[in-house]
Design a protein around this motif. Structure first.
Motif, PDB file in Angstrom:
ATOM      1  N   THR A  38       0.714  -1.171   0.211  1.00 15.10           N
ATOM      2  CA  THR A  38       0.051   0.032  -0.037  1.00 15.10           C
ATOM      3  C   THR A  38       1.122   1.088   0.054  1.00 15.10           C
ATOM      4  OG1 THR A  38      -0.146  -0.176   2.322  1.00 15.10           O
ATOM      5  CG2 THR A  38      -1.848  -1.081   1.101  1.00 15.10           C
ATOM      6  N   THR A  39       2.086   1.162  -0.514  1.00 16.86           N
ATOM      7  CA  THR A  39       3.076   2.393  -0.645  1.00 16.86           C
ATOM      8  C   THR A  39       2.477   3.414  -1.240  1.00 16.86           C
ATOM      9  OG1 THR A  39       5.403   2.781  -0.708  1.00 16.86           O
ATOM     10  CG2 THR A  39       4.533   1.254  -2.157  1.00 16.86           C
ATOM     11  N   GLN A  40       2.954   4.584  -0.963  1.00 18.62           N
ATOM     12  CA  GLN A  40       2.895   5.796  -2.100  1.00 18.62           C
ATOM     13  C   GLN A  40       4.088   5.947  -2.673  1.00 18.62           C
ATOM     14  OE1 GLN A  40       0.866   8.040   1.803  1.00 18.62           O
ATOM     15  NE2 GLN A  40       1.369   9.445   0.000  1.00 18.62           N
ATOM     16  N   THR A  41       4.942   5.215  -2.554  1.00 22.55           N
ATOM     17  CA  THR A  41       6.617   5.331  -3.197  1.00 22.55           C
ATOM     18  C   THR A  41       7.121   4.127  -3.572  1.00 22.55           C
ATOM     19  OG1 THR A  41       7.769   5.432  -0.977  1.00 22.55           O
ATOM     20  CG2 THR A  41       6.928   7.359  -1.827  1.00 22.55           C
ATOM     21  N   PHE A  59      -2.581   9.659   2.485  1.00 23.46           N
ATOM     22  CA  PHE A  59      -2.491  10.724   3.371  1.00 23.46           C
ATOM     23  C   PHE A  59      -1.267  11.053   3.899  1.00 23.46           C
ATOM     24  CE2 PHE A  59      -6.720   9.236   3.650  1.00 23.46           C
ATOM     25  CZ  PHE A  59      -7.466   9.981   2.798  1.00 23.46           C
ATOM     26  N   GLY A  60      -0.049  10.532   3.490  1.00 21.05           N
ATOM     27  CA  GLY A  60       1.315  10.750   3.650  1.00 21.05           C
ATOM     28  C   GLY A  60       1.735   9.666   4.490  1.00 21.05           C
ATOM     29  N   PRO A  61       1.042   8.982   5.567  1.00 21.51           N
ATOM     30  CA  PRO A  61       1.924   8.023   6.167  1.00 21.51           C
ATOM     31  C   PRO A  61       2.402   6.772   5.476  1.00 21.51           C
ATOM     32  CG  PRO A  61       0.010   8.738   7.624  1.00 21.51           C
ATOM     33  CD  PRO A  61      -0.187   9.572   6.094  1.00 21.51           C
ATOM     34  N   LYS A  62       1.659   6.468   4.426  1.00 20.91           N
ATOM     35  CA  LYS A  62       2.045   5.361   3.687  1.00 20.91           C
ATOM     36  C   LYS A  62       3.135   5.760   2.687  1.00 20.91           C
ATOM     37  CE  LYS A  62      -2.485   3.271   3.667  1.00 20.91           C
ATOM     38  NZ  LYS A  62      -3.805   2.727   2.739  1.00 20.91           N
ATOM     39  N   VAL A  63       3.647   6.910   2.951  1.00 21.11           N
ATOM     40  CA  VAL A  63       5.083   7.229   2.121  1.00 21.11           C
ATOM     41  C   VAL A  63       6.272   6.537   2.704  1.00 21.11           C
ATOM     42  CG1 VAL A  63       5.835   9.265   3.303  1.00 21.11           C
ATOM     43  CG2 VAL A  63       6.006   9.256   0.788  1.00 21.11           C
ATOM     44  N   LEU A  64       6.335   6.141   4.137  1.00 18.73           N
ATOM     45  CA  LEU A  64       7.266   5.645   4.663  1.00 18.73           C
ATOM     46  C   LEU A  64       7.873   4.296   4.080  1.00 18.73           C
ATOM     47  CD1 LEU A  64       6.379   6.887   8.398  1.00 18.73           C
ATOM     48  CD2 LEU A  64       7.470   7.942   6.668  1.00 18.73           C
ATOM     49  N   ILE A  65       8.979   3.873   4.611  1.00 22.17           N
ATOM     50  CA  ILE A  65       9.515   2.432   4.312  1.00 22.17           C
ATOM     51  C   ILE A  65       9.247   1.658   5.880  1.00 22.17           C
ATOM     52  CG2 ILE A  65      11.203   0.934   3.677  1.00 22.17           C
ATOM     53  CD1 ILE A  65      10.387   2.941   1.642  1.00 22.17           C
ATOM     54  N   TYR A  66       8.286   0.913   5.606  1.00 21.34           N
ATOM     55  CA  TYR A  66       7.839   0.526   7.230  1.00 21.34           C
ATOM     56  C   TYR A  66       8.615  -0.684   7.535  1.00 21.34           C
ATOM     57  CZ  TYR A  66       3.997   3.830   8.134  1.00 21.34           C
ATOM     58  OH  TYR A  66       3.279   4.747   8.248  1.00 21.34           O
ATOM     59  N   PRO A  67       8.473  -1.190   8.772  1.00 20.13           N
ATOM     60  CA  PRO A  67       9.359  -2.442   9.205  1.00 20.13           C
ATOM     61  C   PRO A  67       8.647  -3.381   8.601  1.00 20.13           C
ATOM     62  CG  PRO A  67       9.235  -0.598  11.248  1.00 20.13           C
ATOM     63  CD  PRO A  67       8.526  -0.109  10.278  1.00 20.13           C
ATOM     64  N   ARG A 120      -1.130  14.614   5.682  1.00 23.06           N
ATOM     65  CA  ARG A 120      -1.560  15.546   4.365  1.00 23.06           C
ATOM     66  C   ARG A 120      -1.570  17.081   5.170  1.00 23.06           C
ATOM     67  NH1 ARG A 120      -7.689  14.677   2.046  1.00 23.06           N
ATOM     68  NH2 ARG A 120      -7.114  15.812   0.021  1.00 23.06           N
ATOM     69  N   GLY A 121      -0.478  17.745   4.388  1.00 25.56           N
ATOM     70  CA  GLY A 121      -0.353  19.142   4.879  1.00 25.56           C
ATOM     71  C   GLY A 121       1.190  19.088   5.227  1.00 25.56           C
ATOM     72  N   SER A 122       1.717  18.223   6.206  1.00 31.35           N
ATOM     73  CA  SER A 122       3.066  18.151   6.408  1.00 31.35           C
ATOM     74  C   SER A 122       3.607  19.218   7.047  1.00 31.35           C
ATOM     75  CB  SER A 122       3.908  17.328   5.374  1.00 31.35           C
ATOM     76  OG  SER A 122       5.068  17.380   6.003  1.00 31.35           O
ATOM     77  N   GLY A 123       2.994  19.828   8.340  1.00 28.77           N
ATOM     78  CA  GLY A 123       3.824  20.777   9.051  1.00 28.77           C
ATOM     79  C   GLY A 123       2.964  22.233   8.816  1.00 28.77           C
ATOM     80  N   ARG A 124       2.304  22.335   7.505  1.00 28.99           N
ATOM     81  CA  ARG A 124       1.742  23.234   7.037  1.00 28.99           C
ATOM     82  C   ARG A 124       0.583  24.088   7.770  1.00 28.99           C
ATOM     83  NH1 ARG A 124       2.449  20.208   2.739  1.00 28.99           N
ATOM     84  NH2 ARG A 124       4.112  20.583   1.426  1.00 28.99           N
ATOM     85  N   PRO A 125      -0.336  23.011   8.168  1.00 29.58           N
ATOM     86  CA  PRO A 125      -1.477  23.367   9.028  1.00 29.58           C
ATOM     87  C   PRO A 125      -0.910  24.200  10.064  1.00 29.58           C
ATOM     88  CG  PRO A 125      -1.848  21.269   8.110  1.00 29.58           C
ATOM     89  CD  PRO A 125      -0.345  21.468   7.856  1.00 29.58           C
ATOM     90  N   TYR A 138       3.120  12.096  -3.143  1.00 37.91           N
ATOM     91  CA  TYR A 138       3.077  12.669  -2.129  1.00 37.91           C
ATOM     92  C   TYR A 138       3.376  14.250  -2.241  1.00 37.91           C
ATOM     93  CZ  TYR A 138       8.165  12.167  -2.508  1.00 37.91           C
ATOM     94  OH  TYR A 138       9.500  12.271  -3.066  1.00 37.91           O
ATOM     95  N   ALA A 139       3.432  15.128  -1.073  1.00 36.30           N
ATOM     96  CA  ALA A 139       3.589  16.538  -1.452  1.00 36.30           C
ATOM     97  C   ALA A 139       3.002  17.301  -2.559  1.00 36.30           C
ATOM     98  CB  ALA A 139       4.963  16.541  -1.377  1.00 36.30           C
ATOM     99  N   ALA A 140       1.748  16.956  -2.748  1.00 41.11           N
ATOM    100  CA  ALA A 140       1.163  17.433  -3.760  1.00 41.11           C
ATOM    101  C   ALA A 140       1.899  17.808  -5.192  1.00 41.11           C
ATOM    102  CB  ALA A 140       0.518  18.992  -3.277  1.00 41.11           C
ATOM    103  N   ARG A 141       2.568  16.799  -5.697  1.00 39.12           N
ATOM    104  CA  ARG A 141       3.677  16.881  -6.719  1.00 39.12           C
ATOM    105  C   ARG A 141       3.362  16.255  -7.838  1.00 39.12           C
ATOM    106  NH1 ARG A 141       7.224  12.637  -7.273  1.00 39.12           N
ATOM    107  NH2 ARG A 141       8.799  13.837  -7.513  1.00 39.12           N
ATOM    108  N   VAL A 142       2.259  15.630  -7.948  1.00 37.26           N
ATOM    109  CA  VAL A 142       2.291  14.443  -9.306  1.00 37.26           C
ATOM    110  C   VAL A 142       1.665  15.335 -10.376  1.00 37.26           C
ATOM    111  CG1 VAL A 142       1.115  12.721 -10.331  1.00 37.26           C
ATOM    112  CG2 VAL A 142       2.038  12.467  -8.039  1.00 37.26           C
TER     113      VAL A 142
END
Length: 789
Positions: free
Chosen positions: A220-223, A253-261, A366-371, A535-539
């Motif tokens: 379910t990765t975003q990357t 929404f951002g959390p799935k961008v990580l490389i999870y254990p 989603r928003g990552s620090g900006r809100p 991610y990061a509203a980039r696509v």
């Protein structure tokens, strides 16, 4: 159904998403749907302690249970025992990252300690209960403000003061600005910890083929490309032998961008066992094992002239990173650079400390620090207006960056270290259009009448700027098949953004074919060699521009090959409706499919024209020189119910600028979803830990999400200031709907309760907090009340 495009263009048309019919009729393919021959199932035993040494893990009883194939701990993982590499480093960061399973010590509730592989998930879960772990509890740093104090328990011995990073930057002369100011106002502002909570929790299927040496992962990765690179590095495999696919994904929404254990864990165990493995996270796990975000506390000071124009701003804040930093300190960096927003801030000083705690890692959501940054700036603007007796809308108007000032250099650095330079915009027009839709004078009259009747109505208006279109690039290949169909390949993995529709629109326009003849394949590192993800509203900026460039290149190749076939000069040819024809002689033409067959070499004995390489495809890797900057204005009209502390959104107006709009229907859907997310952040969602590092709001009984009754009918308008930073003129739209909502709602609620002297400095504004305030009119952290006016 064919989509008519009278002016021969598809960009700008509100075409329905081609993905929707398949998804709505149950024909989507999600990771949990995968059924592979011989597939086994994995369950993970997660720590119940926030901080403890692992003295011993006793697994014999679990291994002996029926249906159990194996039980594994950190020591069993071979090369996968090393920490997962940091994807986004920073020179000031003391980085501690997580591992596939805990290496002798647990640092938060939910960290994986052991894994069971069994013939089905039920048996695997049963076996977890048979594993005995001897923990030696360690001191806990559960709250980031306390963790930042001298003498606090250390989350990691390598960072004894728990300060993962300390970063500062400034512009102008802040000291002089505060000395010259007519007024200085100070606030302490707090923003909650929350979670993305997608409909689909995380899931992974791993299959290693010993005969070919290929590792396939469905996630379910975003990357996908980043995950493939990390797995190859950790497991010592050639990158060409690792393929990661993101099938349909039910929200990211951002959390799935990580490389999870657990992604690394399943890959390592599949290599060891030589069988396919599946892991599907349940919702209880998701609350503690999938990353969170938002927790910050700010000390802010603003220096202004007597008329409310800004001279300077000084902000110091703490940011909770949780137990590990798998994606660095991106949210805090974004908060620091976002705070000035669309306003002239001649002098600005910001410093933050990122703090380790014994809680679930905090990473971009989603928003990552900006809100947080927008909340701080907009609350300070409201403070200025209130203290000086000015209209809060007029205070904002006086300080806006003007259209003639673009490109506008803020003097700050973005998260990637590049200058934060606004590419284009028209902030006064955003404000004008918002006010055109909301009759403020009429509302004020209604508000006064409501107050006299014991009802509390309020209005909040905020503006914001958002950096979008993050590089370095996103790859797209455009290919014409021998049957004339156009296939678009990209590693960007959609989680609901409509990639398969808007990329088809871009390619159809660029290549000169019908929208229906374009098929977009996404989210697979095996389709295209290089990519980064969604991610990061980039696509729209990166993949959209790459698709535009690839289509243009392939169009030129079509003209060159057709020139040879039609015995005409390329400049005398045109491409339309999937055919290349001689201008003025439409009967002399050739289809793109015929040209593809020639270029691929399906005609025996046919020689390609000189200078034409085999194949009928082109790839684009657009590399933006800088981010693009979307912006907007949100207006919230609310009613506060004093009996129960509920806030009802009566109207919500959004005027949004994301550059050229490729598909208005998709952009509106992104904004609507973003506002819903923002309303949850503003009013409901909060993850709360106790002193022992235990999550107290670990289910939907306690962690509330916005539902249909909360959602207003969102009124949306677009302002299109084209970006000069990419060939399409687009900016990102995936996160902007979320960013300003907590600030807009806070202003509206404070406005509604102004007869009580309520002052809001904390998000979310929960019914409990609001009710307690209105009942007792007493001080409470984040909510204080003066006597009645």
């Amino acid at each position: 159904m064919r989509h008519e495009s009278p002016d021969d263009t598809y960009i700008g048309k509100p075409l329905r998403r081609v993905e929707d019919r398949r998804l709505l009729t149950g024909k989507g393919l999600f990771v949990a749907d995968l059924r592979l021959p011989g597939m086994l199932h994995v369950a993970v035993l997660r720590s119940s302690h926030a901080h403890a040494r692992i003295r011993k893990v006793e697994v014999d009883a679990a291994r002996a249970m029926p249906g159990v194939v194996g039980v594994f701990t950190y020591d069993d993982l071979g090369p996968a025992r090393q920490p997962i590499p940091l994807v986004v480093p920073h020179p000031e960061l003391k980085a501690i990252t997580w591992s596939a399973l805990a290496p002798g010590e647990v640092n938060y509730v939910g960290e994986g300690v052991a894994a069971v592989v069994a013939v089905d998930r039920y048996l695997a879960e049963d076996a977890l209960a048979a594993i005995e772990i001897d923990y030696d509890p360690l001191p806990i740093a559960a709250h980031f403000e306390a963790a930042a104090q001298p003498g606090a328990p250390a989350v990691h011995p390598e960072v004894p003061d728990n300060i993962a990073a300390r970063v500062a930057q400034s512009t102008g002369d802040v000291t002089c600005a505060f000395q010259e100011a007519a007024h200085v106002f100070r606030e302490e502002l707090r923003i909650h910890r929350g979670a993305g909570m997608p409909m689909e929790c995380r899931a992974t299927v791993a299959r290693y083929e010993p005969l070919t040496g290929e590792l396939r992962l469905w996630s379910t990765t975003q990357t996908p490309h980043t995950l493939a690179r990390v797995l190859a590095e950790l497991l010592g495999l050639p990158l060409a032998r690792v393929r990661v696919t993101a099938p349909d994904v039910g929200g990211g929404f951002g959390p799935k961008v990580l490389i999870y254990p657990d992604e690394v864990l399943l890959a390592a165990l599949s290599l060891r066992l030589g069988q396919p493995l599946k892991y599907v996270e349940d919702r209880r796990e998701h609350f503690v094992a999938t990353s969170h975000e938002r927790d910050q506390v700010h000390q802010a000071e603003i220096a202004v002239r007597a008329d409310g124009t800004i001279l300077g701003l000084r902000v110091h804040f703490l940011h909770d990173v949780g137990a590990f930093v798998p994606r660095g300190i991106v949210p805090a960096l974004l908060t620091a650079s976002t705070i000035p927003g669309p306003y002239h801030v001649p002098s600005y000083e910001v410093e933050f400390r990122a703090v380790y705690t014994n809680t679930t890692p905090s990473t971009p959501m989603r928003g990552s620090g900006r809100p947080q940054g927008i909340y701080v700036m907009e609350r300070m603007m409201d403070r200025v207006a209130r203290e000086l007796g000015l209209d809060p809308i007029e205070v904002r108007r006086r300080n806006l960056v003007q259209p003639g000032e673009f490109p506008y250099n803020t003097g700050l650095l973005s998260r990637d270290g590049s200058p934060r330079r606004y590419d284009s915009g028209n902030y006064p027009e955003l404000l004008r259009q918002a006010l055109e839709r909301v009759d403020v004078a009429a509302f004020r009259a209604e508000q006064r009448q409501a107050w006299s009747a014991g009802r509390y109505l309020g209005l909040g208006l905020v503006l914001y700027v958002e950096d979008t279109g993050l590089g370095p690039y996103e790859g797209v290949t455009v290919r014409v098949e021998p049957n004339g169909r156009v296939v678009v390949l990209t590693g960007a993995a959609p989680e609901g953004q409509g990639h398969q529709t808007f990329l088809a629109q871009v390619v159809a326009d660029g290549l000169g074919v019908a929208f229906e003849d374009v098929q977009v394949l996404t989210g697979d590192s095996g389709l295209i060699p290089y990519g980064f993800g969604t991610y990061a509203a980039r696509v729209a900026v990166t993949a959209g521009s790459s698709a535009h460039l690839a289509a243009a290149e392939l169009r030129q190749k079509a003209l060159r090959v057709a020139a040879h076939v039609l015995e005409a000069a390329p400049q005398d040819l045109e491409v339309s409706a999937g055919r290349v024809r001689v201008k003025g002689a439409p009967d002399r033409s050739v289809t793109l499919g015929e040209l593809a067959r020639l270029a691929i070499g399906t005609r025996v004995g046919y020689n390609l024209p000189a200078g034409i390489e085999p194949g009928f495809e082109a790839s684009g890797y657009f590399r933006p020189d800088q981010s693009t900057y979307a912006a907007g204005c949100h207006v919230a009209l609310v009613e506060v119910e004093p009996e129960c502390g509920l806030v009802r959104i009566q109207r919500y107006v959004v005027v949004h600028d994301s550059g050229r709009v490729i598909n208005p229907l998709i952009v509106e859907g992104q904004v609507h979803g973003g506002v819903a997310h923002g309303l949850g952040n503003a009013l409901l969602e909060e993850l709360v830990y106790d002193e022992a590092g235990q999550l107290l709001t670990g289910s939907f009984m306690d962690y509330l999400l916005p539902t249909a009754p909360l959602m207003p009918a969102i009124e949306l308008a677009h302002v299109e200031t084209l970006s000069p930073a990419n060939p399409l003129g687009v900016k990102g739209a995936g996160e902007g709907g979320t960013l300003p909502v907590p600030a807009a709602v806070a202003q509206a609620v404070e406005d509604a309760l102004s007869p009580l002297g309520v002052h809001l400095t904390r998000a979310p504004i929960s019914p409990t907090r609001l009710r307690e305030l209105m009942v007792r009119f007493g001080p409470e952290p984040g909510l204080t009340a003066d006597s009645r006016r």
